[in-house]
Design an enzyme around this catalytic site. Structure first.
Site, PDB file in Angstrom:
ATOM      1  N   GLU A 129       0.905  -1.311   0.112  1.00  0.00           N
ATOM      2  CA  GLU A 129       0.028  -0.014  -0.060  1.00  0.00           C
ATOM      3  C   GLU A 129       0.980   1.317  -0.035  1.00  0.00           C
ATOM      4  O   GLU A 129       1.797   1.190   0.744  1.00  0.00           O
ATOM      5  CB  GLU A 129      -0.867   0.116   1.204  1.00  0.00           C
ATOM      6  CG  GLU A 129      -2.338   0.571   1.107  1.00  0.00           C
ATOM      7  CD  GLU A 129      -2.108   2.048   0.672  1.00  0.00           C
ATOM      8  OE1 GLU A 129      -2.976   2.294  -0.011  1.00  0.00           O
ATOM      9  OE2 GLU A 129      -1.762   2.732   1.066  1.00  0.00           O
TER      10      GLU A 129
ATOM     11  N   SER B  43      -4.716   3.591  -1.812  1.00  0.00           N
ATOM     12  CA  SER B  43      -5.885   3.444  -0.952  1.00  0.00           C
ATOM     13  C   SER B  43      -7.265   4.158  -1.442  1.00  0.00           C
ATOM     14  O   SER B  43      -8.377   4.197  -1.235  1.00  0.00           O
ATOM     15  CB  SER B  43      -5.618   3.787   0.446  1.00  0.00           C
ATOM     16  OG  SER B  43      -5.378   5.198   0.583  1.00  0.00           O
TER      17      SER B  43
END
Length: 139
Positions: free
Chosen positions: A3, A29
Site C-alpha cells: 500500500e 487506497s
C-alpha cells in the site's frame, strides 16, 4: 502488493505533489493526490519490466493513451533484466507464505487459485467435496 499511502503522503507533505510522479507496482487506497501510477504489471517482484528501472531513468506518462514508457533501448532493458534476481520471500511459512504462493498478479485480479500441479496431483483422489473448493478454480 504494498500500500502506497505513506509514500504518497510523504511526497505531498514535502510539497512535491505537483512536481513528482510516483510509478509503482504497489496499490493506492484512494487518499492519493498527484500524478501516481500504481498496479503496474507484471510486477517487479516477478521480473516485470518495472524491475529494470533505475534511479535517474526517464519515464514518460502518456495519460491519454494510458501508457508508461521508460526511455531506454530494448537491449538495455533486457541487459538489466538478465541480471535480475527474484527477491527472497519475506515469509517462509504460515498464511502469508501460502498467500504469496497462490495469489495472481494485480493485472489478473490478485485472486488466489490452486496451482495446476497441485490440482493434477489430487485429481482422481477423494479430494474436496463438490461443495468445497475445486482444484484449478479461483478461490
Amino acid at each position: 502488493m504494498r500500500e502506497m499511502l505513506a509514500v504518497t503522503a510523504a511526497l505531498v507533505g514535502a510539497g512535491l505533489g505537483d512536481s513528482v510522479a510516483l510509478l509503482t507496482d504497489g496499490r493506492f487506497s484512494g487518499a492519493t493526490h498527484g500524478l501516481m501510477a500504481g498496479h503496474v504489471a507484471p510486477e517487479a517482484a516477478v521480473g516485470g519490466p518495472i524491475a529494470a528501472v533505475a534511479d535517474g531513468d526517464i519515464i514518460a506518462f502518456d495519460i491519454s493513451m494510458r501508457k508508461l514508457n521508460v526511455e531506454l533501448a530494448d537491449a538495455e532493458i533486457q541487459r538489466r533484466l538478465s541480471t535480475w534476481k527474484a527477491p527472497v520471500p519475506r515469509f517462509a511459512n504460515g498464511v502469508m507464505a501460502k498467500y504469496a504462493l497462490l495469489v495472481s498478479s494485480a493485472s489478473a485480479g490478485a485472486v488466489t487459485s490452486v496451482p495446476a500441479s497441485f490440482a493434477s496431483a489430487i485429481s482422481g483422489s477423494s479430494g474436496p467435496s463438490a461443495s468445497g473448493p475445486q482444484p484449478g478454480r479461483t478461490l
